[in-house]
Design a protein around this motif. Structure first.
Motif, PDB file in Angstrom:
ATOM      1  N   LEU A 153     -16.030 -19.448   1.869  1.00 48.68           N
ATOM      2  CA  LEU A 153     -15.394 -18.382   1.082  1.00 48.68           C
ATOM      3  C   LEU A 153     -16.182 -17.079   1.209  1.00 48.68           C
ATOM      4  O   LEU A 153     -15.606 -15.997   1.426  1.00 48.68           O
ATOM      5  N   SER A 180     -15.016 -13.713   3.225  1.00 48.65           N
ATOM      6  CA  SER A 180     -14.885 -12.458   2.473  1.00 48.65           C
ATOM      7  C   SER A 180     -15.681 -11.352   3.152  1.00 48.65           C
ATOM      8  O   SER A 180     -15.232 -10.201   3.216  1.00 48.65           O
ATOM      9  N   LEU A 230      -9.143  -7.357   0.081  1.00 48.81           N
ATOM     10  CA  LEU A 230      -9.185  -7.940  -1.259  1.00 48.81           C
ATOM     11  C   LEU A 230      -8.064  -8.918  -1.527  1.00 48.81           C
ATOM     12  O   LEU A 230      -6.936  -8.741  -1.064  1.00 48.81           O
ATOM     13  N   SER A 231      -8.411  -9.951  -2.280  1.00 51.84           N
ATOM     14  CA  SER A 231      -7.402 -10.821  -2.880  1.00 51.84           C
ATOM     15  C   SER A 231      -7.861 -11.000  -4.326  1.00 51.84           C
ATOM     16  O   SER A 231      -8.741 -10.291  -4.788  1.00 51.84           O
ATOM     17  N   VAL A 249     -10.767 -23.282  -0.789  1.00 55.62           N
ATOM     18  CA  VAL A 249     -11.844 -22.337  -1.114  1.00 55.62           C
ATOM     19  C   VAL A 249     -12.051 -21.415   0.083  1.00 55.62           C
ATOM     20  O   VAL A 249     -12.920 -21.616   0.931  1.00 55.62           O
ATOM     21  N   ASN A 250     -11.178 -20.431   0.151  1.00 56.55           N
ATOM     22  CA  ASN A 250     -11.228 -19.429   1.207  1.00 56.55           C
ATOM     23  C   ASN A 250     -10.490 -18.203   0.704  1.00 56.55           C
ATOM     24  O   ASN A 250      -9.876 -18.247  -0.369  1.00 56.55           O
ATOM     25  N   SER A 251     -10.561 -17.120   1.445  1.00 57.94           N
ATOM     26  CA  SER A 251      -9.905 -15.884   1.026  1.00 57.94           C
ATOM     27  C   SER A 251      -8.813 -15.531   2.024  1.00 57.94           C
ATOM     28  O   SER A 251      -9.062 -15.460   3.224  1.00 57.94           O
ATOM     29  N   PHE A 252      -7.582 -15.357   1.509  1.00 60.63           N
ATOM     30  CA  PHE A 252      -6.436 -15.045   2.374  1.00 60.63           C
ATOM     31  C   PHE A 252      -5.780 -13.763   1.882  1.00 60.63           C
ATOM     32  O   PHE A 252      -4.765 -13.816   1.188  1.00 60.63           O
ATOM     33  N   PRO A 253      -6.347 -12.613   2.214  1.00 59.32           N
ATOM     34  CA  PRO A 253      -5.783 -11.378   1.641  1.00 59.32           C
ATOM     35  C   PRO A 253      -4.398 -11.053   2.200  1.00 59.32           C
ATOM     36  O   PRO A 253      -3.598 -10.441   1.512  1.00 59.32           O
ATOM     37  N   GLN A 254      -4.095 -11.452   3.431  1.00 67.93           N
ATOM     38  CA  GLN A 254      -2.825 -11.069   4.060  1.00 67.93           C
ATOM     39  C   GLN A 254      -2.114 -12.309   4.588  1.00 67.93           C
ATOM     40  O   GLN A 254      -2.730 -13.342   4.808  1.00 67.93           O
ATOM     41  N   ASP A 300      -7.663 -20.630   9.521  1.00 69.63           N
ATOM     42  CA  ASP A 300      -8.591 -20.485   8.388  1.00 69.63           C
ATOM     43  C   ASP A 300      -8.271 -21.441   7.236  1.00 69.63           C
ATOM     44  O   ASP A 300      -8.882 -21.371   6.165  1.00 69.63           O
ATOM     45  N   ILE A 354     -12.311 -26.475   5.726  1.00 66.36           N
ATOM     46  CA  ILE A 354     -12.756 -25.808   4.498  1.00 66.36           C
ATOM     47  C   ILE A 354     -12.795 -26.824   3.348  1.00 66.36           C
ATOM     48  O   ILE A 354     -12.376 -27.976   3.500  1.00 66.36           O
ATOM     49  N   CYS A 358     -15.438 -18.603  -7.906  1.00 69.47           N
ATOM     50  CA  CYS A 358     -14.794 -18.215  -6.644  1.00 69.47           C
ATOM     51  C   CYS A 358     -14.481 -16.723  -6.628  1.00 69.47           C
ATOM     52  O   CYS A 358     -14.638 -16.071  -5.593  1.00 69.47           O
ATOM     53  N   VAL A 359     -14.041 -16.195  -7.757  1.00 66.59           N
ATOM     54  CA  VAL A 359     -13.757 -14.748  -7.842  1.00 66.59           C
ATOM     55  C   VAL A 359     -15.051 -13.959  -7.606  1.00 66.59           C
ATOM     56  O   VAL A 359     -15.070 -12.976  -6.862  1.00 66.59           O
ATOM     57  N   SER A 376     -16.078 -13.993  -3.938  1.00 69.36           N
ATOM     58  CA  SER A 376     -15.119 -13.425  -2.983  1.00 69.36           C
ATOM     59  C   SER A 376     -14.725 -11.991  -3.377  1.00 69.36           C
ATOM     60  O   SER A 376     -15.189 -11.029  -2.792  1.00 69.36           O
ATOM     61  N   ASN A 377     -13.914 -11.846  -4.408  1.00 70.50           N
ATOM     62  CA  ASN A 377     -13.433 -10.501  -4.769  1.00 70.50           C
ATOM     63  C   ASN A 377     -14.565  -9.606  -5.250  1.00 70.50           C
ATOM     64  O   ASN A 377     -14.625  -8.430  -4.909  1.00 70.50           O
TER      65      ASN A 377
END
Lengths: 286, 286
Positions: free
Chosen positions: A206, A210, A223-224, B114-119, B126, B130, B171-172, B175-176
């Motif tokens: 993660l 990021s 960002l998400s 547990v990953n980031s998928f902004p788009q 991806d 994981i 997680c936030v 990541s964010n």
């Protein structure tokens, strides 16, 4: 073969130890002397290299000095070198925060490798292919460029000397305070996981993704998450969870979420901003 | 060849679009239906796959439903599925924050990659290798495990359902809020560099190395920088620089530095802690 600069290395901590490795095959610098008050027994140092413990014992035939000391000792060392009245000397100081304000009879300046070196190392691979902030007189700059080019790095300049502390703050944020943030995520997730020892493993992908998204995209597109989605109910749940189970993390969550709101500003209406700021507790420090 | 579960995919946003790619060669799941209120024209969807816009039109012969909707719509969708009285259905909901508190006549639970998928993406690479948080009944868990194993991932559990919001906060943060921190470093360094467009390039190596150090070492050993070195003068200079040239970053600097002090607690005497807290402005929010 071009002439090598005879060099003295002052300090063999995290950065100095890496230069010890670099000097072994350097084509521009020949290490002649090490000056260190600390033990150097952990490193293999060729016999022909002289060792001294005091800067007052700097070899006067040396052309270049690398000063790898804590910031608080650097100007003191420069003043001692000034007393020696050495001819034709150039001093490379390594520091992210200091600027060459004071005048000396020798050439000098500051180089800052934009990387993190928490521990000593007998390899200098993490000095290669990195960015270096360079700030000093013209002879310093010429020799500093030889060093950074040999390390296949890239030297860059600031707009002016007065912005060096701001530049350094940015590096602290991107490195030490990043570690502070990651440690907070790890501590907090470890309280939730059935196997807390897995905390770093669970977070690794993660975090790396990021970081990758950040460097590959516009910030807003990287960002998400609940603030971006305007999912304020989830933000509230996050805060309640932290308040109940990991209150040490709550200010970090609030401060960086407010910061997100600032970054995403144009995506929010005034009413949405007000609602989110209310949740994030305006009264705390605004 | 083992039997494939006939599957309906609800939602084709950032996560759903990746499953579209996954289903193309899945050995355990056969996509039969897509339910989406949004346009799907950007994806190549085979003719035999039925398309519906409402969950009420869920194909009753479907065995597994993947719900990839925003958290705020998930329970509403589950309640609509309950009305359909479909037999032998298992619903995989994808959410980092929700828990399967409510009872339904079908099997269900929550999976969180547990990953980031902004788009959106037309690749599911991806989603592979994981970690997935898994929380649900035993039939859900069996089918969720089939999915995570096919994606060469690792499913893990929390200590209990009540800790899911804390897990999600972590997680936030990782990541964010990490992106929030990196954007702050970038904004601040861009004000100091002679070529501001280089900001991300200059920071990239420093950030990646700091992340690497964090995952490879004990947190205390991953750290460098002025707080770790107890170089309080530099901390003060950093704060003054931010105050003068980038005040938007000052609370982030203070909050995460206080957090560092907490992490490094045992390395500091009471007097050192008091001195640093004074510099970091206790009064702000303590």
């Amino acid at each position: 073969m071009s002439k090598k600069y005879s060099t003295s290395l002052v300090g063999i901590g995290a950065l100095g130890s890496r230069f010890l490795s670099f000097f072994q095959n350097s084509k521009n610098f020949e290490l002649r002397q090490i000056i260190s008050t600390k033990s150097y027994k952990e490193f293999q140092i060729p016999n022909q290299i002289k060792i001294a413990s005091l800067i007052e014992n700097l070899d006067l035939k040396i052309e270049v000095v690398f000063i790898c000391l804590p910031d608080s000792l650097i100007f003191e060392a420069l003043e001692k070198i000034e007393q020696l009245k050495s001819q034709n000397l150039t001093v490379l100081c390594f520091s992210g925060a200091l600027v060459p304000k004071q005048k000396f009879s020798f050439n000098y300046g500051f180089l800052h490798p934009v990387n993190s070196f928490p521990q000593k190392s007998d390899s200098h691979s993490d000095l290669e292919e990195i960015y270096w902030n360079s700030m000093g007189d013209s002879k310093f700059t010429r020799i500093a460029n030889l060093l950074t080019q040999e390390l296949r790095g890239k030297a860059f300049e600031l707009k002016n000397e007065d912005l060096k502390p701001l530049y350094h703050s940015s590096c602290v944020i991107a490195s030490n305070l990043l570690t502070s943030l990651l440690a907070t995520a790890e501590e907090s997730i470890s309280k939730a996981l059935n196997e807390p020892t897995q905390s770093k493993l669970v977070l690794k992908n993660l975090v790396e993704q990021s970081v990758k998204n950040f460097f590959e995209s516009e910030n807003k597109n990287a960002l998400s998450g609940p603030v971006k989605r305007k999912d304020f109910l989830t933000v509230e749940k996050n805060l309640t969870a932290l308040q109940n189970d990991f209150p040490e993390g709550i200010e970090t969550y609030k401060t960086l979420s407010k910061n997100l709101l600032r970054i995403l500003d144009k995506n929010f209406t005034q009413a949405e901003k007000a609602e989110l700021l209310k949740i994030l507790g305006k009264s705390d420090f605004e």
